[in-house]
Enzyme design. Structure first.
Site, PDB file in Angstrom:
ATOM      1  N   LYS A  33       0.885  -1.071   0.227  1.00 16.44           N
ATOM      2  CA  LYS A  33       0.085   0.130  -0.189  1.00 16.44           C
ATOM      3  C   LYS A  33       1.024   1.454  -0.808  1.00 16.44           C
ATOM      4  O   LYS A  33       0.441   2.192  -0.674  1.00 16.44           O
ATOM      5  CB  LYS A  33      -0.756  -0.223   1.313  1.00 16.44           C
ATOM      6  CG  LYS A  33      -1.875   1.049   1.288  1.00 16.44           C
ATOM      7  CD  LYS A  33      -2.632   1.123   2.105  1.00 16.44           C
ATOM      8  CE  LYS A  33      -4.062  -0.647   2.576  1.00 16.44           C
ATOM      9  NZ  LYS A  33      -4.412  -0.938   3.543  1.00 16.44           N
ATOM     10  N   ARG A 103      -2.943   3.325   8.801  1.00 19.30           N
ATOM     11  CA  ARG A 103      -3.554   1.910   7.784  1.00 19.30           C
ATOM     12  C   ARG A 103      -2.350   0.995   8.031  1.00 19.30           C
ATOM     13  O   ARG A 103      -1.317   1.049   7.460  1.00 19.30           O
ATOM     14  CB  ARG A 103      -4.067   1.984   6.285  1.00 19.30           C
ATOM     15  CG  ARG A 103      -4.607   4.137   5.974  1.00 19.30           C
ATOM     16  CD  ARG A 103      -4.627   4.553   4.745  1.00 19.30           C
ATOM     17  NE  ARG A 103      -5.489   3.504   4.118  1.00 19.30           N
ATOM     18  CZ  ARG A 103      -5.699   3.422   2.479  1.00 19.30           C
ATOM     19  NH1 ARG A 103      -4.691   4.870   2.110  1.00 19.30           N
ATOM     20  NH2 ARG A 103      -6.319   2.924   2.216  1.00 19.30           N
ATOM     21  N   GLY A 112      -8.740  -6.190   4.004  1.00 25.97           N
ATOM     22  CA  GLY A 112      -9.521  -6.790   5.222  1.00 25.97           C
ATOM     23  C   GLY A 112      -8.944  -7.109   6.582  1.00 25.97           C
ATOM     24  O   GLY A 112      -9.869  -7.619   7.648  1.00 25.97           O
ATOM     25  N   ARG A 347      -3.686  -1.948  -5.935  1.00 22.52           N
ATOM     26  CA  ARG A 347      -2.736  -2.524  -6.127  1.00 22.52           C
ATOM     27  C   ARG A 347      -3.165  -3.696  -7.621  1.00 22.52           C
ATOM     28  O   ARG A 347      -4.369  -3.008  -7.845  1.00 22.52           O
ATOM     29  CB  ARG A 347      -3.087  -3.488  -5.373  1.00 22.52           C
ATOM     30  CG  ARG A 347      -4.530  -3.769  -4.813  1.00 22.52           C
ATOM     31  CD  ARG A 347      -5.328  -4.220  -3.365  1.00 22.52           C
ATOM     32  NE  ARG A 347      -6.403  -4.471  -3.316  1.00 22.52           N
ATOM     33  CZ  ARG A 347      -6.865  -4.559  -1.751  1.00 22.52           C
ATOM     34  NH1 ARG A 347      -5.815  -4.168  -0.909  1.00 22.52           N
ATOM     35  NH2 ARG A 347      -8.027  -4.302  -2.005  1.00 22.52           N
ATOM     36  N   SER A 793      10.740 -45.311 -21.261  1.00 22.20           N
ATOM     37  CA  SER A 793      10.234 -44.434 -20.064  1.00 22.20           C
ATOM     38  C   SER A 793      10.191 -44.266 -18.780  1.00 22.20           C
ATOM     39  O   SER A 793      10.293 -45.403 -18.117  1.00 22.20           O
ATOM     40  CB  SER A 793       8.429 -44.816 -20.049  1.00 22.20           C
ATOM     41  OG  SER A 793       7.260 -44.053 -19.399  1.00 22.20           O
ATOM     42  N   CYS A 861       6.230 -40.891 -17.266  1.00 27.22           N
ATOM     43  CA  CYS A 861       4.967 -41.826 -17.211  1.00 27.22           C
ATOM     44  C   CYS A 861       3.645 -42.014 -15.561  1.00 27.22           C
ATOM     45  O   CYS A 861       3.131 -41.866 -15.087  1.00 27.22           O
ATOM     46  CB  CYS A 861       4.632 -42.776 -17.738  1.00 27.22           C
ATOM     47  SG  CYS A 861       4.976 -44.209 -17.581  1.00 27.22           S
TER      48      CYS A 861
HETATM   49  P1  ADP Z   1      -7.597  -1.951   3.744  1.00 28.53           P
HETATM   50  O1  ADP Z   1      -6.546  -2.819   3.127  1.00 28.53           O
HETATM   51  O2  ADP Z   1      -9.253  -3.043   4.671  1.00 28.53           O
HETATM   52  O3  ADP Z   1      -8.696  -2.255   2.621  1.00 28.53           O
HETATM   53  P2  ADP Z   1      -7.379   0.284   4.368  1.00 28.53           P
HETATM   54  O4  ADP Z   1      -6.657   1.486   5.281  1.00 28.53           O
HETATM   55  O5  ADP Z   1      -7.492   0.606   2.848  1.00 28.53           O
HETATM   56  O6  ADP Z   1      -7.926  -0.560   4.705  1.00 28.53           O
HETATM   57  O7  ADP Z   1      -8.660   1.547   4.793  1.00 28.53           O
HETATM   58  C1  ADP Z   1      -9.559   1.428   4.878  1.00 28.53           C
HETATM   59  C2  ADP Z   1     -10.859   1.872   4.160  1.00 28.53           C
HETATM   60  O8  ADP Z   1     -10.426   3.754   4.340  1.00 28.53           O
HETATM   61  C3  ADP Z   1     -11.093   2.160   2.703  1.00 28.53           C
HETATM   62  O9  ADP Z   1     -11.270   2.500   2.062  1.00 28.53           O
HETATM   63  C4  ADP Z   1      -9.711   3.594   2.104  1.00 28.53           C
HETATM   64  O10 ADP Z   1      -9.999   4.047   1.353  1.00 28.53           O
HETATM   65  C5  ADP Z   1     -10.526   4.219   3.215  1.00 28.53           C
HETATM   66  N1  ADP Z   1      -9.271   5.869   3.586  1.00 28.53           N
HETATM   67  C6  ADP Z   1      -8.217   4.820   4.219  1.00 28.53           C
HETATM   68  N2  ADP Z   1      -7.365   6.587   4.526  1.00 28.53           N
HETATM   69  C7  ADP Z   1      -8.405   7.397   4.294  1.00 28.53           C
HETATM   70  C8  ADP Z   1      -7.944   8.293   4.103  1.00 28.53           C
HETATM   71  N3  ADP Z   1      -7.554   8.983   3.829  1.00 28.53           N
HETATM   72  N4  ADP Z   1      -9.201   9.503   3.803  1.00 28.53           N
HETATM   73  C9  ADP Z   1     -10.671   8.608   3.764  1.00 28.53           C
HETATM   74  N5  ADP Z   1     -10.560   7.243   3.482  1.00 28.53           N
HETATM   75  C10 ADP Z   1      -9.345   6.827   3.318  1.00 28.53           C
HETATM   76 MG    MG Z   2      -7.423  -0.354   0.996  1.00 27.76          MG
END
Ligand code: ADP
Ligand code: MG
Ligand code: MG
Length: 905
Positions: A33, A103, A112, A347, A793, A861
């Site tokens: 990420k 994140r 998730g 990704r 074989s 085989c």
């Molecule tokens: P996951 O790996 O479970 O997708 P993420 O870190 O990508 O977790 O984040 C979960 C959700 O929150 C995603 O939908 C992401 O787009 C949203 N999100 C994360 N950071 C921000 C941010 N800075 N502003 C707005 N939305 C965010």
């Molecule tokens: Mg995500």
């Protein structure tokens, strides 16, 4: 110099330099990420400012008993200051607050599976400041309640339920269906109740200091690497447990700032079919998780093209650009804040096998990748998926469709309904039952149950829902969002109209069409008629050197094998033909009789059966070589077991004492002596090591009538089929040779028989005689053996057994498992060819044999012929072909091509 734990997104070049520019290692250092956020920022894609804490920091934290490594926090705060300068906002400042998300993000995406907290930096004062700034109380308190709930569950370990209950009460009071319809005032009181939940359950006050919040969130993300669901997922996806996660601290952008704001997820191509269209879901006035969670019905991405045409066009452009840049299909997250588009993640997109093939082929057509790369991009296991069972038309016709959902992951699945993942796992693992996991929606906590189930069915959620993502990744058939189904998990029942399906009852889903059926539908294996697969396979065939043949004993197997691309038969096991019920008594008579005349008679009776078997194979493989192996197993395998006969004997003895008349006594006595004779024969055939005993070529030498009959059947069939206008190419294979003299003796007898037949019939067919190499001595003396063999074989199952002196049947259920667990053997040699030992013998054999007969044909085989890693070894050994079961043929073709391509680079 002090260790660098933190990289701002615009320091991506520095991060690359730290790992010699190796992109794979950048992803290892920052997590996928973070690396991609940095890369997008570099490409000029709109990404909110932020920074990434490295996976090294995570690993250090976890290994040092949950302590930040020295310098980490200082570097974090410094990076935060940079963000403040960039945005002109300040973290924790009510007059112009900066909010951030914290994140997780590991090297390999684990959708998730780990944790993320949004809206960090809010407290009572900052929330009031936000209201002043935006004039939007709803927005400010919506964000605040989200923070407390996420912080409470993720960081403080409070259960989700009390929070959800509060929201449900408020919805009920207002009479609205979704959270989005609650008012700012509602949220204000929700926040108060949420704080109380935290106080009660976590026994601390929700921290009001922004920096304190961030620090705790970072630690929680670190720890989530070792959470149960993350571990389970890594186990299943074969991801190493020591990679650690990066932590991304990103400026919040607000998709919940009203109707000109939105948030969504999208794939640059259809992840199910691979079609070249943008595909996704979004929600207006919502934040991140809402879309994936399936709590509100989402809108399809096309709708954005009418609601916000400019944003849509911009997004489309970015998606194309990212595809070009990464040279692969992308899975993206975006947010629109008051009409301005932000990309929050990209990704490589997970996809079905079908989509993987189509995308690889179309990327090559579009010139984004070469054909070689397209062939390398699809894994042999994905090809396997095209051969997965489907419901037949007849099976479907007999069952009513009770519901329809999205066909997010293709294939047919049947099983008994389990409404929770623990039960699904228990039924599948412990009770060996076929299970379908049926849920309103799935969450990351459900993954163990999803993996254990044959398929997944949900009543809500879209194409990008959690259930869809996980199902596609693991190739599980899935139907999601089948909204007519009312799934009542508490009452353990699913209702559709008047119909009720209870837990434990059979259900079937078709992930290819999205249909749901009551009951257990029969499945059948499909033809490989996918047009993109056909093209990919034709490229693979161009690139491979190694030939591919099939192990097939019956004409219908041969027909299927040819359809799948087999270039002949590498092994037909003739003894299977003897086991058929109408033939077995004759076979037994032939084995047990002492009278040569009676043996002759039995053998003659078997001849027509064998002839028609072989004729069928020759017709199916018209113009292609068919290797027929003469009888191989020890004879006792065709007779009843000693135990069975002894039991029968005792039974008869008891019955004779109870006989009511002379006739009955005579009848039983007759049976008694027959059984006794059979028992004597079985005893006389008894060997302490039957696999090293009277079998293979040794049988042919001791009972030449039998193998002569087989050769006669082969050539009579070949002549018959030639007369029909076909071109049979029989290759007679003599098993288990260990000394050249065995082969010479058998071949002389058998070839004379073959000539006799051809003379009788007045037809010449081209043929070869050869042998199996399945004992070390044969491999070591292949130069001598090649004098009498036109082909070799490798029977790698036996060759592995005899080289290791390890009985497969016993080892695989015994010590071999321990050997593998302890790492004494690196891999199961029966699954993947042992290159150092068995492979070396094969090399000696090939070299020796070619010295004597340069054009000798060589192949494999054993079951290894269908294993991708073993196929690569056979390719390196320079064999002419591999032979495997019909269902592995396409896999072998692709593996052979990949091996050739890898050897080039
Ligand atoms: P996951 O790996 O479970 O997708 P993420 O870190 O990508 O977790 O984040 C979960 C959700 O929150 C995603 O939908 C992401 O787009 C949203 N999100 C994360 N950071 C921000 C941010 N800075 N502003 C707005 N939305 C965010
Ligand atoms: Mg995500
Ligand atoms: Mg063998």
């Amino acid at each position: 110099m002090k260790k660098k734990w933190v990289y701002t997104l615009d320091e991506i070049d520095e991060a690359k330099a730290a790992v010699d520019g190796d992109w794979d290692r950048v992803r290892g250092l920052l997590g996928g990420k973070g690396a991609n956020l940095g890369e997008m920022q570099r490409l000029g894609v709109p990404v909110p400012p932020g920074f990434t804490i490295t996976t090294e920091a995570c690993n250090s934290y976890l290994s040092e008993g949950n302590e930040f490594p020295s310098g980490l926090w200082e570097q974090t705060l410094r990076a935060l200051r940079t963000m403040e300068e960039k945005t002109g906002k300040r973290f924790g400042d009510p007059s112009n607050p900066l909010l951030v998300s914290c994140r997780s993000g590991a090297k390999f995406s684990m959708p998730g599976m780990m944790d993320t907290v949004l809206d960090l930096g809010l407290n009572d004062e900052v929330t009031e400041g936000m209201i002043k700034l935006t004039g939007n109380e709803h927005f400010a308190f919506d964000s605040y309640r989200r923070l407390i709930q996420m912080f409470g569950t993720v960081v403080l370990g409070v259960r989700d339920e009390p929070f959800e209950n509060v929201l449900a009460q408020h919805r009920e009071r207002r009479g609205v269906a979704t959270d989005a319809d609650l008012t700012g005032a509602d949220y204000r009181s929700v926040v108060g109740e949420f704080k109380e939940i935290v106080r009660r359950n976590a026994r601390i006050e929700f921290p009001s200091s922004a920096e304190e919040q961030l620090r705790m969130a970072v630690e929680a993300v670190f720890r989530s690497w070792n959470g149960k669901r993350a571990r389970d997922y890594r186990q299943a996806a074969q991801i190493a447990h020591d990679l650690g996660t990066g932590v991304n601290v990103i400026t919040m952008v607000y998709g919940n700032l009203g109707d000109s704001s939105a948030t969504g997820v999208a794939m640059s191509r259809n992840a199910t079919t691979g079609e070249n269209v943008l595909e996704g879901d979004y929600l207006t006035n919502a934040q991140g998780e809402d879309v994936v969670a399936g709590t509100r019905p989402t809108k399809p991405l096309e709708q954005l093209s009418t609601e916000m045409p400019e944003v849509y066009a911009q997004f489309e452009g970015i998606a194309r650009r990212l595809e070009k840049h990464y040279r692969d299909m992308q899975d993206m997250e975006f947010t629109v804040e008051r009409g301005k588009l932000w990309i929050l993640q990209t990704r490589t997109g997970k996809r079905t096998a079908q989509a993987a093939v189509r995308i690889a082929v179309e990327f090559a057509d579009e010139g984004l990748i070469s054909r070689e790369e397209a062939v390398l991009r699809v894994s042999p296991e994905q090809i396997d998926f095209f051969l997965h069972p489907q419901f037949s038309m007849e099976a479907k016709a007999g069952h009513a469709v009770i519901g329809r959902g999205l066909n997010v992951s293709p294939g047919a699945a049947t099983g008994v309904v389990a409404f929770d993942p623990d039960l699904a796992q228990r039924w599948a693992k412990e009770d060996k039952r076929e299970v379908l996991l049926v849920r309103p929606e799935t969450k990351p906590d459900d993954v163990h149950g999803m993996l254990a189930a044959n398929g997944i069915l949900t009543s809500s959620g879209g194409r990008t829902s959690h259930a869809a993502l996980v199902a596609r990744q693991f190739g599980k058939p899935a139907v999601v969002g089948a909204s007519e189904l009312d799934i009542d998990v508490r009452a353990r029942v699913m209702r559709v109209g008047d119909l009720e399906v209870h837990e434990g009852e059979w259900l079937s889903i078709d992930g290819t069409t999205g249909e749901v059926f009551v009951g257990k539908l029969e499945t059948e294996v499909p033809d490989m008629d996918d047009e993109w697969l056909a093209r990919l396979m034709s490229w693979a065939d161009e690139f491979r050197r190694l030939g591919v043949r099939a192990n097939a004993d019956y004409p219908e197997d041969a027909v299927r094998a040819r359809k799948y691309g087999a270039e002949g038969i590498g092994l037909c096991r003739t003894e299977h033909m003897f086991f058929q019920p109408e033939r077995l008594p004759t076979v037994q008579r032939m084995i047990t009789t002492r009278s040569p005349a009676e043996r002759r008679e039995a053998v003659d009776a078997l001849l027509p059966f064998q002839r028609s078997d072989f004729a069928g194979l020759f017709r199916a493989m018209d113009g292609l070589p068919v290797i027929i192996r003469l009888i191989d197993p020890p004879l006792h395998e065709f007779l009843p077991s000693f135990e069975e006969l002894s039991r029968e004997l005792t039974d008869l003895q008891i019955r004779i004492t109870g006989a009511r008349n002379l006739q009955e006594v005579e009848e039983i006595t007759g049976k008694l002596s027959e059984t006794q004779a059979m028992l004597d024969k079985v005893e006389s055939l008894h060997e302490s090591n039957p696999m090293l005993g009277l079998r293979g070529v040794r049988l042919g030498i001791l009972i030449p009538e039998l193998t002569r009959m087989q050769v006669r059947a082969v050539f009579e069939a070949a002549c018959e089929v030639t007369r029909e206008g076909h071109k049979p190419i029989p290759e007679i294979m003599i098993p288990l040779t260990s000394h050249v003299n065995e082969l010479r003796r058998q071949r002389t007898v058998l070839e004379a028989e073959a000539r006799d037949v051809m003379k009788e019939q007045g037809i010449e067919v081209s043929y070869q005689f050869g042998t199996m190499v399945e004992v070390p001595r044969a491999a070591l003396t292949a130069d001598q053996i090649a004098e009498y063999a036109e082909f070799l074989s490798f029977g790698t199952n036996d060759l592995t057994q005899t080289t290791f002196a390890m009985s497969r049947d016993d080892a695989e259920s015994g010590f071999l498992m321990r050997y593998l667990a302890d790492g004494i053997l690196p891999a199961n040699p029966f699954a993947t060819l042992d290159e150092d030992g068995v492979g070396k013998l094969m090399g000696i054999a090939v070299t020796g044999a070619r010295k004597t007969r340069p054009d000798i044909e060589t192949g494999v085989c054993g079951e290894h012929g269908g294993d991708p890693a073993s196929i690569a070894i056979c390719d390196r050994l320079g064999l002419d072909y591999v032979s495997c079961s019909p269902y592995r043929i396409p896999i072998a073709r692709l593996s052979a091509a990949q091996s050739a391509l890898r050897a080039r680079s």
